[in-house]
Structures are given as C-alpha cells and as structure tokens.
Design a protein around this motif. Structure first.
Motif, PDB file in Angstrom:
ATOM      1  N   PHE A 184     -26.066  26.368  34.252  1.00 58.55           N
ATOM      2  CA  PHE A 184     -26.683  26.058  35.547  1.00 58.55           C
ATOM      3  C   PHE A 184     -26.244  26.974  36.685  1.00 58.55           C
ATOM      4  CE2 PHE A 184     -22.958  23.395  34.742  1.00 58.55           C
ATOM      5  CZ  PHE A 184     -22.159  23.685  35.834  1.00 58.55           C
ATOM      6  N   ALA A 185     -25.127  27.679  36.541  1.00 64.36           N
ATOM      7  CA  ALA A 185     -24.578  28.475  37.642  1.00 64.36           C
ATOM      8  C   ALA A 185     -24.911  29.953  37.468  1.00 64.36           C
ATOM      9  CB  ALA A 185     -23.062  28.295  37.725  1.00 64.36           C
ATOM     10  N   PRO A 186     -25.652  30.553  38.391  1.00 63.91           N
ATOM     11  CA  PRO A 186     -25.995  31.970  38.265  1.00 63.91           C
ATOM     12  C   PRO A 186     -24.806  32.878  38.571  1.00 63.91           C
ATOM     13  CG  PRO A 186     -26.829  31.109  40.336  1.00 63.91           C
ATOM     14  CD  PRO A 186     -26.275  29.932  39.588  1.00 63.91           C
ATOM     15  N   ALA A 187     -24.738  33.982  37.872  1.00 66.38           N
ATOM     16  CA  ALA A 187     -23.713  34.986  38.155  1.00 66.38           C
ATOM     17  C   ALA A 187     -24.135  35.799  39.376  1.00 66.38           C
ATOM     18  CB  ALA A 187     -23.513  35.892  36.954  1.00 66.38           C
ATOM     19  N   VAL A 188     -23.218  35.952  40.317  1.00 61.79           N
ATOM     20  CA  VAL A 188     -23.501  36.759  41.499  1.00 61.79           C
ATOM     21  C   VAL A 188     -22.814  38.118  41.416  1.00 61.79           C
ATOM     22  CG1 VAL A 188     -23.910  34.784  42.992  1.00 61.79           C
ATOM     23  CG2 VAL A 188     -21.596  35.668  42.758  1.00 61.79           C
ATOM     24  N   ARG A 189     -21.927  38.260  40.458  1.00 62.47           N
ATOM     25  CA  ARG A 189     -21.260  39.542  40.208  1.00 62.47           C
ATOM     26  C   ARG A 189     -20.780  39.544  38.766  1.00 62.47           C
ATOM     27  NH1 ARG A 189     -16.697  40.850  44.333  1.00 62.47           N
ATOM     28  NH2 ARG A 189     -18.559  40.789  45.670  1.00 62.47           N
ATOM     29  N   GLY A 190     -21.004  40.653  38.065  1.00 62.43           N
ATOM     30  CA  GLY A 190     -20.609  40.714  36.667  1.00 62.43           C
ATOM     31  C   GLY A 190     -21.644  40.060  35.778  1.00 62.43           C
ATOM     32  N   GLY A 191     -21.264  39.788  34.539  1.00 63.41           N
ATOM     33  CA  GLY A 191     -22.193  39.166  33.611  1.00 63.41           C
ATOM     34  C   GLY A 191     -21.598  39.041  32.219  1.00 63.41           C
ATOM     35  N   PHE A 192     -22.441  38.566  31.294  1.00 68.89           N
ATOM     36  CA  PHE A 192     -21.990  38.283  29.935  1.00 68.89           C
ATOM     37  C   PHE A 192     -22.963  38.878  28.920  1.00 68.89           C
ATOM     38  CE2 PHE A 192     -20.583  34.844  32.685  1.00 68.89           C
ATOM     39  CZ  PHE A 192     -19.220  34.815  32.426  1.00 68.89           C
ATOM     40  N   THR A 193     -22.427  39.205  27.757  1.00 72.38           N
ATOM     41  CA  THR A 193     -23.240  39.693  26.650  1.00 72.38           C
ATOM     42  C   THR A 193     -23.110  38.726  25.486  1.00 72.38           C
ATOM     43  OG1 THR A 193     -22.931  42.010  27.295  1.00 72.38           O
ATOM     44  CG2 THR A 193     -23.628  41.575  25.021  1.00 72.38           C
ATOM     45  N   VAL A 194     -24.247  38.218  25.027  1.00 70.68           N
ATOM     46  CA  VAL A 194     -24.280  37.316  23.882  1.00 70.68           C
ATOM     47  C   VAL A 194     -24.790  38.083  22.672  1.00 70.68           C
ATOM     48  CG1 VAL A 194     -25.277  35.220  22.896  1.00 70.68           C
ATOM     49  CG2 VAL A 194     -24.682  35.300  25.333  1.00 70.68           C
ATOM     50  N   ARG A 195     -24.021  38.089  21.627  1.00 72.95           N
ATOM     51  CA  ARG A 195     -24.472  38.698  20.373  1.00 72.95           C
ATOM     52  C   ARG A 195     -24.795  37.559  19.414  1.00 72.95           C
ATOM     53  NH1 ARG A 195     -21.081  42.718  16.258  1.00 72.95           N
ATOM     54  NH2 ARG A 195     -22.817  43.188  14.878  1.00 72.95           N
ATOM     55  N   HIS A 196     -26.065  37.445  19.054  1.00 73.89           N
ATOM     56  CA  HIS A 196     -26.509  36.335  18.214  1.00 73.89           C
ATOM     57  C   HIS A 196     -26.310  36.630  16.740  1.00 73.89           C
ATOM     58  CE1 HIS A 196     -28.839  33.151  16.468  1.00 73.89           C
ATOM     59  NE2 HIS A 196     -29.665  34.028  15.913  1.00 73.89           N
ATOM     60  N   ALA A 197     -25.964  35.598  15.990  1.00 70.39           N
ATOM     61  CA  ALA A 197     -25.921  35.665  14.534  1.00 70.39           C
ATOM     62  C   ALA A 197     -26.303  34.301  13.983  1.00 70.39           C
ATOM     63  CB  ALA A 197     -24.534  36.070  14.033  1.00 70.39           C
ATOM     64  N   GLU A 198     -27.034  34.293  12.885  1.00 70.42           N
ATOM     65  CA  GLU A 198     -27.407  33.038  12.252  1.00 70.42           C
ATOM     66  C   GLU A 198     -26.170  32.345  11.692  1.00 70.42           C
ATOM     67  OE1 GLU A 198     -30.358  31.846  12.474  1.00 70.42           O
ATOM     68  OE2 GLU A 198     -31.275  33.644  13.322  1.00 70.42           O
ATOM     69  N   LEU A 199     -26.224  31.011  11.643  1.00 71.63           N
ATOM     70  CA  LEU A 199     -25.106  30.267  11.075  1.00 71.63           C
ATOM     71  C   LEU A 199     -24.981  30.589   9.583  1.00 71.63           C
ATOM     72  CD1 LEU A 199     -25.629  26.788  12.764  1.00 71.63           C
ATOM     73  CD2 LEU A 199     -23.851  28.476  13.270  1.00 71.63           C
ATOM     74  N   PRO A 200     -23.768  30.825   9.107  1.00 75.87           N
ATOM     75  CA  PRO A 200     -23.588  31.173   7.704  1.00 75.87           C
ATOM     76  C   PRO A 200     -23.667  29.939   6.811  1.00 75.87           C
ATOM     77  CG  PRO A 200     -21.457  31.063   8.769  1.00 75.87           C
ATOM     78  CD  PRO A 200     -22.498  30.854   9.851  1.00 75.87           C
ATOM     79  N   PRO A 201     -24.088  30.095   5.555  1.00 73.30           N
ATOM     80  CA  PRO A 201     -24.123  28.954   4.621  1.00 73.30           C
ATOM     81  C   PRO A 201     -22.710  28.511   4.285  1.00 73.30           C
ATOM     82  CG  PRO A 201     -24.581  31.003   3.477  1.00 73.30           C
ATOM     83  CD  PRO A 201     -24.550  31.347   4.927  1.00 73.30           C
ATOM     84  N   SER A 202     -22.640  27.335   3.686  1.00 73.57           N
ATOM     85  CA  SER A 202     -21.326  26.821   3.264  1.00 73.57           C
ATOM     86  C   SER A 202     -20.732  27.737   2.218  1.00 73.57           C
ATOM     87  CB  SER A 202     -21.455  25.406   2.703  1.00 73.57           C
ATOM     88  OG  SER A 202     -21.963  24.531   3.692  1.00 73.57           O
ATOM     89  N   PRO A 203     -19.412  27.888   2.208  1.00 75.25           N
ATOM     90  CA  PRO A 203     -18.776  28.733   1.185  1.00 75.25           C
ATOM     91  C   PRO A 203     -18.895  28.081  -0.177  1.00 75.25           C
ATOM     92  CG  PRO A 203     -17.122  27.551   2.461  1.00 75.25           C
ATOM     93  CD  PRO A 203     -18.431  27.291   3.138  1.00 75.25           C
ATOM     94  N   PRO A 204     -18.800  28.881  -1.252  1.00 68.22           N
ATOM     95  CA  PRO A 204     -18.828  28.315  -2.611  1.00 68.22           C
ATOM     96  C   PRO A 204     -17.746  27.273  -2.798  1.00 68.22           C
ATOM     97  CG  PRO A 204     -19.011  30.705  -2.681  1.00 68.22           C
ATOM     98  CD  PRO A 204     -18.679  30.339  -1.265  1.00 68.22           C
ATOM     99  N   ALA A 205     -17.997  26.311  -3.674  1.00 64.22           N
ATOM    100  CA  ALA A 205     -17.064  25.203  -3.864  1.00 64.22           C
ATOM    101  C   ALA A 205     -15.668  25.682  -4.208  1.00 64.22           C
ATOM    102  CB  ALA A 205     -17.597  24.273  -4.954  1.00 64.22           C
ATOM    103  N   GLU A 206     -15.587  26.752  -5.028  1.00 65.05           N
ATOM    104  CA  GLU A 206     -14.262  27.219  -5.441  1.00 65.05           C
ATOM    105  C   GLU A 206     -13.464  27.806  -4.299  1.00 65.05           C
ATOM    106  OE1 GLU A 206     -17.305  30.450  -6.472  1.00 65.05           O
ATOM    107  OE2 GLU A 206     -17.101  28.264  -6.627  1.00 65.05           O
ATOM    108  N   MET A 207     -14.128  28.129  -3.173  1.00 62.30           N
ATOM    109  CA  MET A 207     -13.440  28.703  -2.039  1.00 62.30           C
ATOM    110  C   MET A 207     -13.084  27.651  -0.991  1.00 62.30           C
ATOM    111  SD  MET A 207     -15.653  32.204  -1.451  1.00 62.30           S
ATOM    112  CE  MET A 207     -14.612  32.693  -0.085  1.00 62.30           C
ATOM    113  N   ARG A 208     -13.512  26.405  -1.190  1.00 62.22           N
ATOM    114  CA  ARG A 208     -13.247  25.368  -0.210  1.00 62.22           C
ATOM    115  C   ARG A 208     -11.856  24.809  -0.355  1.00 62.22           C
ATOM    116  NH1 ARG A 208     -18.995  22.015  -0.547  1.00 62.22           N
ATOM    117  NH2 ARG A 208     -20.309  23.815  -0.168  1.00 62.22           N
TER     118      ARG A 208
END
Length: 208
Positions: A184-208
């Motif tokens: 809700f709050a606008p930046a008046v100086r500076g800013g942000f960079t969002v790098r998107h990535a899809e959510l990864p699948p669950s790890p294999p059972a043997e790795m849990r």
C-alpha cells in the motif's frame, strides 16, 4: 616423409574438431539439457510514503532469496517450498520529535508472482517491538511508470474480530509465514527488484 606428417596432422585436427563439435551438439532426446533452477528473490532499498505519518522518514531494505525445503518444522520435516533466507531492516524517523526507531529481521518465507512478492521475517533486533515477532512484507514493482510499492503488516489494521483481550478489545493475530497485506505504501526514493520463480515440487521421499 613430409607428406605423411602433414596427412597425420590433418587427421589429428579433424579428429579434434569432430570431438569439439560433438561436445557442443544438442544432447539426444534421452539426455535433455539441464538448466540451473531459477531462484526467487527480492532486493532493494526505498523510502516510502506512509499516509498516516506523511512527514516521517521511513526506509526499508530487503535482501531475500528463496531456499526451498530448508527449514524443517514439526510435522513438516522437509520444510516448505516457500522457505527463504536473508534480512529485512527498517528505519523510522519521526519528523515531529526526531525520534529514531530501527529494527532488523531474519527472512523465513518468500513467494513471488510476476513483479510482486510477499515475505515474512522474524525480528532479531528492535528498538520498538519484541524480538522473535514475525512481520509480514509485500513488494510490488511499479508498472507503467508508477512507483514501486511496499506493504508491512503493522501498517494497516490486522485484527481478529473473533478474539478479544481482557478489556474486550479486538486483538492482533500472529503473522503466519508469507502472510502480508497488499503493498500500500509507494516508494518516493529508491525501489525494489522482484525476481519471480515458480514454486518447486516436493522433494523425492528419500530426500525428506
């Protein structure tokens, strides 16, 4: 002798070129090329305009990166796909009094969607609030020339109408992982960079 040597040299060069071409060729269908997984992140620093304290100097710095399935929890030994690491820090200078409040928090969750993100962080140092409290943040990259925006969980009403304290007043619920209000709050100086990535699948059972 010279002709033989040149022939042998030509064969050696041809063999080397053939090997190089083979190494650079596209892999067969049964051996697809692999690319390093993209990592979601939010980075940047900005001063924001907060409508309820328009003259105050309020600044946030965020350095957060996804680290899926890295924080085991009771009942979730593999952790969550939104696990993350990094820090959030902020500084609020009250214009009327000159009072300065600062805090720093450790990021524990991050999820992105295009140019937007929500994240949470647990306070590790603070002048104004309890250490150990989880805070929620949201980030939106500016579109069509507009400013970047940021939201923070204590900046808007976060109440549970079904819960009251001993005086009958509504209370503020705890912030869960990756929960935050809209930016809700606008930046008046500076800013942000969002790098998107899809959510990864669950790890294999043997790795849990």
């Amino acid at each position: 002798m010279r002709a033989t040597s040149l022939t042998a040299l030509g064969l050696a060069v041809l063999t080397a070129l053939t090997a190089t071409a083979a190494a650079g060729a596209a892999p067969a269908d049964d051996a697809p090329a692999t690319k390093p997984a993209r990592t979601a992140s939010v980075h940047g620093s900005a001063r924001v305009h907060y409508v309820f304290s328009p003259d105050d100097d309020i600044r946030f710095t965020i350095d957060a990166e996804a680290a899926p399935y890295s924080h085991p929890l009771p009942g979730l030994p593999q952790g969550l796909p939104t696990d993350a690491r990094g820090t959030v820090s902020f500084r609020h200078v009250v214009a009327a009094t000159g009072q300065i409040a600062t805090a720093k928090a450790r990021v524990d969750c991050l999820v992105t969607g295009g140019g937007a993100a929500t994240l949470t962080a647990v306070v590790t140092r603070s002048d104004v609030g309890p250490v150990g409290e989880r805070l929620g943040f949201s980030v939106g990259e500016g579109r069509a020339g507009g400013p970047d925006r940021l939201g923070f969980s204590w900046g808007v009403a976060n109440v549970d109408p079904e819960e009251t304290d001993e005086k009958g007043n509504v209370t503020a619920p705890r912030v869960g992982t990756c929960m935050a209000p809209a930016p809700f709050a606008p930046a008046v100086r500076g800013g942000f960079t969002v790098r998107h990535a899809e959510l990864p699948p669950s790890p294999p059972a043997e790795m849990r």
